[in-house]
Design a protein around this motif. Structure first.
Motif, PDB file in Angstrom:
ATOM      1  N   CYS A 133      38.847  50.297  36.740  1.00 25.28           N
ATOM      2  CA  CYS A 133      37.662  49.884  37.483  1.00 25.28           C
ATOM      3  C   CYS A 133      36.452  50.128  36.582  1.00 25.28           C
ATOM      4  O   CYS A 133      36.347  51.197  35.975  1.00 25.28           O
ATOM      5  CB  CYS A 133      37.547  50.683  38.775  1.00 25.28           C
ATOM      6  SG  CYS A 133      36.198  50.161  39.841  1.00 25.28           S
ATOM      7  N   LYS A 141      28.791  44.457  41.901  1.00 25.22           N
ATOM      8  CA  LYS A 141      30.050  45.025  42.384  1.00 25.22           C
ATOM      9  C   LYS A 141      30.876  45.450  41.180  1.00 25.22           C
ATOM     10  O   LYS A 141      30.837  44.813  40.135  1.00 25.22           O
ATOM     11  CB  LYS A 141      30.828  43.978  43.195  1.00 25.22           C
ATOM     12  CG  LYS A 141      30.129  43.558  44.469  1.00 25.22           C
ATOM     13  CD  LYS A 141      30.913  42.494  45.194  1.00 25.22           C
ATOM     14  CE  LYS A 141      32.173  43.083  45.809  1.00 25.22           C
ATOM     15  NZ  LYS A 141      32.894  42.095  46.650  1.00 25.22           N
ATOM     16  N   HIS A 142      31.615  46.524  41.339  1.00 27.31           N
ATOM     17  CA  HIS A 142      32.461  46.970  40.239  1.00 27.31           C
ATOM     18  C   HIS A 142      33.575  45.954  39.995  1.00 27.31           C
ATOM     19  O   HIS A 142      33.906  45.143  40.855  1.00 27.31           O
ATOM     20  CB  HIS A 142      33.026  48.361  40.512  1.00 27.31           C
ATOM     21  CG  HIS A 142      33.550  48.550  41.901  1.00 27.31           C
ATOM     22  ND1 HIS A 142      32.749  48.801  42.976  1.00 27.31           N
ATOM     23  CD2 HIS A 142      34.806  48.503  42.389  1.00 27.31           C
ATOM     24  CE1 HIS A 142      33.473  48.914  44.066  1.00 27.31           C
ATOM     25  NE2 HIS A 142      34.736  48.726  43.739  1.00 27.31           N
ATOM     26  N   GLU A 199      40.563  40.059  41.513  1.00 25.78           N
ATOM     27  CA  GLU A 199      39.918  40.122  42.818  1.00 25.78           C
ATOM     28  C   GLU A 199      40.968  40.492  43.852  1.00 25.78           C
ATOM     29  O   GLU A 199      42.014  39.830  43.948  1.00 25.78           O
ATOM     30  CB  GLU A 199      39.278  38.779  43.183  1.00 25.78           C
ATOM     31  CG  GLU A 199      38.574  38.794  44.520  1.00 25.78           C
ATOM     32  CD  GLU A 199      37.889  37.471  44.833  1.00 25.78           C
ATOM     33  OE1 GLU A 199      38.115  36.494  44.078  1.00 25.78           O
ATOM     34  OE2 GLU A 199      37.162  37.412  45.822  1.00 25.78           O
TER      35      GLU A 199
END
Length: 201
Positions: A133, A141-142, A199
């Motif tokens: 991450c 957003k990360h 995603e």
């Protein structure tokens, strides 16, 4: 927000973007964040690389979080990554014995990050990999990605994610073996050679 050119009222120019927080360096770093492997463990590997923006510049204020199974493919179920002093509330760091499989590393002034962890074992139909991450300025957003280790060609060829990518894109997810248990993995946020990001829905 836009800026009006008063010499030509019909022209509207975009205002340069600015990032207002969050400032990751304030509260997220902790001692031993990249020392994931227990001290002296024989399966320890070193991962290192840079976080690079769309213009090819290293990011000095990014964070890389890693999660990974142990060499047998088991997900650790122990605490101990971020121990706190009960009196002061400050971080004590890891105890150096339990493998939690998790770490958080801040990039240095040159955008470089480094972590010591255990070589991950395979889980399910996936080739051995670490989940990643990325937090950085400019990201609302990360981002999620993976680090696969080279050398297990059969497993890499059969991996459900890697098999869906062309060779050029697939290469952005496979670390480069630098010898003596050290692997390089650069994370490119945009542009040429952009890392494949995932995603989750």
């Amino acid at each position: 927000m836009t800026k009006i050119d008063t010499s030509r009222p019909e022209t509207v120019l975009p205002t340069p973007s600015h990032t207002v927080g969050p400032f990751y360096g304030h509260a997220l770093p902790f001692p031993g964040g990249g020392d994931i492997a227990p001290i002296g463990h024989p399966d320890t590997i070193t991962l290192q690389g840079h976080v690079i923006d769309g213009e090819g510049n290293p990011l000095p204020d990014a964070f890389v979080e890693l999660w990974g199974p142990d060499p047998d493919g088991n997900l650790p179920q122990v605490d101990g990554s971020m121990r706190r002093d009960p009196a002061s509330g400050g971080f004590l760091g890891r105890n150096g014995v339990e493998f939690t499989g998790w770490g958080r590393i801040q990039t240095d002034a040159n955008g470089h990050w480094s972590a010591r962890t255990l070589r991950p074992g395979a889980r399910g139909h996936s080739a051995p990999h670490l989940s990643v991450c990325v937090f950085a300025r400019g990201l609302l957003k990360h981002l999620f990605t993976r680090i696969y280790l080279p050398g297990e060609q059969t497993a890499l060829a059969a991996d459900p994610l890697l098999s869906r990518l062309d060779a050029k894109r697939r290469a952005t997810l496979i670390a480069v073996d630098q010898g003596t248990g050290t692997y390089r993995f650069d994370i490119r946020l945009q542009g040429e050679g952009e890392t494949v990001f995932l995603e989750f829905q």
